[in-house]
Write a protein that holds these residues in place. Structure first.
Motif, PDB file in Angstrom:
ATOM      1  N   GLU A  51       0.819  -1.205   0.000  1.00  0.00           N
ATOM      2  CA  GLU A  51       0.000   0.000   0.000  1.00  0.00           C
ATOM      3  C   GLU A  51       0.856   1.260   0.000  1.00  0.00           C
ATOM      4  OE1 GLU A  51      -3.666   0.459   1.834  1.00  0.00           O
ATOM      5  OE2 GLU A  51      -3.848  -1.623   2.495  1.00  0.00           O
ATOM      6  N   ALA A  52       2.006   1.218   0.647  1.00  0.00           N
ATOM      7  CA  ALA A  52       2.910   2.374   0.629  1.00  0.00           C
ATOM      8  C   ALA A  52       3.363   2.656  -0.800  1.00  0.00           C
ATOM      9  CB  ALA A  52       4.099   2.118   1.541  1.00  0.00           C
ATOM     10  N   TRP A  53       3.684   1.596  -1.553  1.00  0.00           N
ATOM     11  CA  TRP A  53       4.052   1.782  -2.959  1.00  0.00           C
ATOM     12  C   TRP A  53       2.858   2.298  -3.756  1.00  0.00           C
ATOM     13  CZ3 TRP A  53       1.989  -0.526  -7.355  1.00  0.00           C
ATOM     14  CH2 TRP A  53       2.657  -0.208  -8.556  1.00  0.00           C
ATOM     15  N   PHE A  54       1.673   1.762  -3.492  1.00  0.00           N
ATOM     16  CA  PHE A  54       0.464   2.173  -4.202  1.00  0.00           C
ATOM     17  C   PHE A  54       0.190   3.658  -3.977  1.00  0.00           C
ATOM     18  CE2 PHE A  54      -4.050   1.166  -5.495  1.00  0.00           C
ATOM     19  CZ  PHE A  54      -3.709   0.520  -6.665  1.00  0.00           C
ATOM     20  N   SER A  55       0.422   4.133  -2.748  1.00  0.00           N
ATOM     21  CA  SER A  55       0.180   5.545  -2.438  1.00  0.00           C
ATOM     22  C   SER A  55       1.068   6.467  -3.263  1.00  0.00           C
ATOM     23  CB  SER A  55       0.407   5.807  -0.950  1.00  0.00           C
ATOM     24  OG  SER A  55      -0.595   5.196  -0.159  1.00  0.00           O
ATOM     25  N   LYS A  56       2.267   6.006  -3.610  1.00  0.00           N
ATOM     26  CA  LYS A  56       3.182   6.833  -4.397  1.00  0.00           C
ATOM     27  C   LYS A  56       2.669   7.088  -5.812  1.00  0.00           C
ATOM     28  CE  LYS A  56       7.333   5.353  -1.879  1.00  0.00           C
ATOM     29  NZ  LYS A  56       8.649   4.647  -1.979  1.00  0.00           N
ATOM     30  N   LEU A  57       1.712   6.297  -6.245  1.00  0.00           N
ATOM     31  CA  LEU A  57       1.166   6.489  -7.588  1.00  0.00           C
ATOM     32  C   LEU A  57       0.399   7.802  -7.707  1.00  0.00           C
ATOM     33  CD1 LEU A  57      -0.081   2.875  -8.403  1.00  0.00           C
ATOM     34  CD2 LEU A  57       2.050   3.973  -9.104  1.00  0.00           C
ATOM     35  N   LYS A  58       0.087   8.443  -6.568  1.00  0.00           N
ATOM     36  CA  LYS A  58      -0.575   9.750  -6.617  1.00  0.00           C
ATOM     37  C   LYS A  58       0.287  10.778  -7.332  1.00  0.00           C
ATOM     38  CE  LYS A  58      -1.105  10.044  -2.196  1.00  0.00           C
ATOM     39  NZ  LYS A  58      -1.460  10.556  -0.843  1.00  0.00           N
ATOM     40  N   GLU A  59       1.590  10.592  -7.285  1.00  0.00           N
ATOM     41  CA  GLU A  59       2.509  11.537  -7.916  1.00  0.00           C
ATOM     42  C   GLU A  59       3.131  10.988  -9.192  1.00  0.00           C
ATOM     43  OE1 GLU A  59       2.414  14.362  -6.480  1.00  0.00           O
ATOM     44  OE2 GLU A  59       1.350  13.607  -4.701  1.00  0.00           O
ATOM     45  N   ALA A  60       2.686   9.838  -9.636  1.00  0.00           N
ATOM     46  CA  ALA A  60       3.307   9.195 -10.799  1.00  0.00           C
ATOM     47  C   ALA A  60       2.849   9.849 -12.101  1.00  0.00           C
ATOM     48  CB  ALA A  60       2.953   7.709 -10.829  1.00  0.00           C
ATOM     49  N   PRO A  61       3.777  10.043 -13.053  1.00  0.00           N
ATOM     50  CA  PRO A  61       3.381  10.537 -14.371  1.00  0.00           C
ATOM     51  C   PRO A  61       2.410   9.559 -15.031  1.00  0.00           C
ATOM     52  CG  PRO A  61       5.773  10.630 -14.089  1.00  0.00           C
ATOM     53  CD  PRO A  61       5.229   9.834 -12.939  1.00  0.00           C
ATOM     54  N   GLY A  62       1.407  10.084 -15.671  1.00  0.00           N
ATOM     55  CA  GLY A  62       0.447   9.234 -16.359  1.00  0.00           C
ATOM     56  C   GLY A  62      -0.766   8.859 -15.537  1.00  0.00           C
ATOM     57  N   LEU A  63      -0.804   9.277 -14.237  1.00  0.00           N
ATOM     58  CA  LEU A  63      -1.972   8.992 -13.420  1.00  0.00           C
ATOM     59  C   LEU A  63      -3.219   9.585 -14.058  1.00  0.00           C
ATOM     60  CD1 LEU A  63      -3.261   7.984 -10.749  1.00  0.00           C
ATOM     61  CD2 LEU A  63      -2.739  10.236  -9.783  1.00  0.00           C
ATOM     62  N   TRP A  64      -4.268   8.807 -14.123  1.00  0.00           N
ATOM     63  CA  TRP A  64      -5.573   9.126 -14.713  1.00  0.00           C
ATOM     64  C   TRP A  64      -5.548   9.125 -16.246  1.00  0.00           C
ATOM     65  CZ3 TRP A  64      -7.650   8.011 -10.529  1.00  0.00           C
ATOM     66  CH2 TRP A  64      -7.478   8.701  -9.326  1.00  0.00           C
ATOM     67  N   GLN A  65      -4.390   9.351 -16.862  1.00  0.00           N
ATOM     68  CA  GLN A  65      -4.321   9.313 -18.326  1.00  0.00           C
ATOM     69  C   GLN A  65      -3.911   7.930 -18.833  1.00  0.00           C
ATOM     70  OE1 GLN A  65      -2.782  12.216 -16.729  1.00  0.00           O
ATOM     71  NE2 GLN A  65      -4.816  13.082 -17.028  1.00  0.00           N
ATOM     72  N   ASN A  66      -2.789   7.410 -18.315  1.00  0.00           N
ATOM     73  CA  ASN A  66      -2.303   6.095 -18.752  1.00  0.00           C
ATOM     74  C   ASN A  66      -2.834   4.951 -17.896  1.00  0.00           C
ATOM     75  OD1 ASN A  66      -0.798   7.417 -20.699  1.00  0.00           O
ATOM     76  ND2 ASN A  66       1.094   7.390 -19.500  1.00  0.00           N
ATOM     77  N   PHE A  67      -3.102   5.223 -16.646  1.00  0.00           N
ATOM     78  CA  PHE A  67      -3.579   4.171 -15.747  1.00  0.00           C
ATOM     79  C   PHE A  67      -4.420   4.771 -14.628  1.00  0.00           C
ATOM     80  CE2 PHE A  67       0.266   5.750 -13.872  1.00  0.00           C
ATOM     81  CZ  PHE A  67       0.059   5.693 -12.520  1.00  0.00           C
ATOM     82  N   VAL A  68      -5.323   3.946 -14.098  1.00  0.00           N
ATOM     83  CA  VAL A  68      -6.194   4.310 -12.978  1.00  0.00           C
ATOM     84  C   VAL A  68      -6.002   3.269 -11.887  1.00  0.00           C
ATOM     85  CG1 VAL A  68      -8.586   4.435 -12.204  1.00  0.00           C
ATOM     86  CG2 VAL A  68      -7.915   5.555 -14.343  1.00  0.00           C
ATOM     87  N   PRO A  69      -5.487   3.642 -10.697  1.00  0.00           N
ATOM     88  CA  PRO A  69      -5.310   2.671  -9.598  1.00  0.00           C
ATOM     89  C   PRO A  69      -6.536   2.662  -8.681  1.00  0.00           C
ATOM     90  CG  PRO A  69      -3.697   4.491  -9.551  1.00  0.00           C
ATOM     91  CD  PRO A  69      -4.848   4.917 -10.400  1.00  0.00           C
ATOM     92  N   ILE A  70      -6.955   1.484  -8.252  1.00  0.00           N
ATOM     93  CA  ILE A  70      -8.035   1.347  -7.284  1.00  0.00           C
ATOM     94  C   ILE A  70      -7.677   0.233  -6.307  1.00  0.00           C
ATOM     95  CG2 ILE A  70      -9.826   2.238  -8.824  1.00  0.00           C
ATOM     96  CD1 ILE A  70     -10.693  -0.590  -9.397  1.00  0.00           C
ATOM     97  N   ALA A  71      -8.082   0.390  -5.046  1.00  0.00           N
ATOM     98  CA  ALA A  71      -7.759  -0.600  -4.007  1.00  0.00           C
ATOM     99  C   ALA A  71      -9.038  -1.160  -3.401  1.00  0.00           C
ATOM    100  CB  ALA A  71      -6.896   0.034  -2.916  1.00  0.00           C
ATOM    101  N   PHE A  72      -9.192  -2.474  -3.484  1.00  0.00           N
ATOM    102  CA  PHE A  72     -10.322  -3.180  -2.880  1.00  0.00           C
ATOM    103  C   PHE A  72      -9.846  -3.846  -1.585  1.00  0.00           C
ATOM    104  CE2 PHE A  72     -11.700  -3.226  -7.376  1.00  0.00           C
ATOM    105  CZ  PHE A  72     -13.010  -2.772  -7.236  1.00  0.00           C
ATOM    106  N   HIS A  73     -10.513  -3.553  -0.476  1.00  0.00           N
ATOM    107  CA  HIS A  73     -10.199  -4.197   0.795  1.00  0.00           C
ATOM    108  C   HIS A  73     -11.094  -5.425   0.963  1.00  0.00           C
ATOM    109  CE1 HIS A  73      -7.718  -1.071   3.105  1.00  0.00           C
ATOM    110  NE2 HIS A  73      -7.789  -0.665   1.846  1.00  0.00           N
ATOM    111  N   VAL A  74     -10.475  -6.597   1.082  1.00  0.00           N
ATOM    112  CA  VAL A  74     -11.217  -7.850   1.219  1.00  0.00           C
ATOM    113  C   VAL A  74     -11.445  -8.171   2.690  1.00  0.00           C
ATOM    114  CG1 VAL A  74     -10.363  -8.724  -0.986  1.00  0.00           C
ATOM    115  CG2 VAL A  74      -9.067  -9.191   1.115  1.00  0.00           C
ATOM    116  N   ASP A  75     -12.392  -9.075   2.948  1.00  0.00           N
ATOM    117  CA  ASP A  75     -12.777  -9.332   4.343  1.00  0.00           C
ATOM    118  C   ASP A  75     -12.346 -10.684   4.885  1.00  0.00           C
ATOM    119  OD1 ASP A  75     -14.510 -11.015   3.001  1.00  0.00           O
ATOM    120  OD2 ASP A  75     -16.315 -10.315   4.039  1.00  0.00           O
ATOM    121  N   TYR A  76     -11.615 -11.492   4.092  1.00  0.00           N
ATOM    122  CA  TYR A  76     -11.337 -12.845   4.594  1.00  0.00           C
ATOM    123  C   TYR A  76     -10.253 -12.884   5.665  1.00  0.00           C
ATOM    124  CZ  TYR A  76      -8.172 -12.644   0.453  1.00  0.00           C
ATOM    125  OH  TYR A  76      -7.265 -12.277  -0.515  1.00  0.00           O
TER     126      TYR A  76
END
Length: 243
Positions: A51-76
């Motif tokens: 998740e720490a790496w995923f959070s860095k995608l907020k500043e990554a070039p291409g965010l929203w244009q080249n890729f869209v990140p989403i995080a699903f929290h599972v319950d198992y």
């Protein structure tokens, strides 16, 4: 200035403040915007680094244009003693559906899915060379959205649109389970998700309220993606920061 003119000024000010806000529309280009999904849990000790790496995608070039990140929290992992406040059975079912489509009997966290396929690489996903068409998402009201999709080909196929609200900088003080005693911070968290069939390339979607643990005043984003009928693989995606 005449007394009459002075009397008009407060009226004009009120009229201007009551004017409707400008419409917000998010639009993809004809090139494919890739959908990167993270399956995670507050009950999983190996998830915080992912998740720490995923959070860095907020500043990554291409965010929203080249890729869209989403995080699903599972319950198992809730069975280990800590209930993840952002988890949902629907997100767990989504991960199991992916696993079944890959003919795998296992699910795990952290797990990444890129464009409907299991993804084990590192780094920001490379831009796609595919050109499926243009997806637009208009904010009609704070909870209602209008989506339009103009496919490059096969316009008569039964497409569906999926619209999600994402939360950012969400913090939890974990009191049990594998991450006991830690404060966890999450970004790109799916707080609400709805699906609707596209009729003549258009659909309207209303999103429900998110989990009580999410700060309604915090930063949010809106994303959408299109699938072919009942298929899970996204064809095109779009997203952006909520104004």
């Amino acid at each position: 200035m005449s007394r009459k003119a002075w009397l008009l000024i407060p009226f004009l000010a009120c009229a201007l403040s009551a004017a409707p806000a400008a419409e917000t529309t998010f639009s993809s280009s004809p090139a494919r915007t890739r959908l990167l999904e993270l399956y995670t849990s507050e009950g999983c000790s190996s998830c915080p680094p992912a998740e720490a790496w995923f959070s860095k995608l907020k500043e990554a070039p291409g965010l929203w244009q080249n890729f869209v990140p989403i995080a699903f929290h599972v319950d198992y992992w809730d069975r280990l003693g800590w209930r993840d406040p952002f988890a949902a059975k629907a997100w767990t079912a989504r991960q199991y559906a992916y696993s079944a489509s890959w003919q795998s009997a296992n699910v795990y966290t952290p797990g990444f899915v890129l464009d409907g396929r299991e993804w084990r690489q590192s780094g920001v996903p490379a831009a796609s060379r595919e050109t499926p068409g243009i997806l637009k998402l208009e904010v009609v009201r704070p909870d209602r959205f209008a989506a339009t999709f103009q496919p490059r080909a096969e316009a008569g196929r039964p497409y569906s649109v999926h619209v999600a609200r994402l939360g950012f900088d969400l913090k939890t003080n974990v009191k049990a389970g594998e991450n006991r005693g830690r404060q966890l911070r999450h970004d790109f968290v799916v707080l609400a998700l709805e699906e609707a069939p596209l009729q003549n390339g258009r659909a309207e979607v209303t999103l429900p309220a998110g989990p009580a643990a999410a700060d309604p005043g915090g930063r949010q984003a809106i994303v959408a993606w299109v699938t072919d009928g009942s298929q899970m693989e996204p064809i095109q995606a779009v997203g952006g920061w909520r104004p």
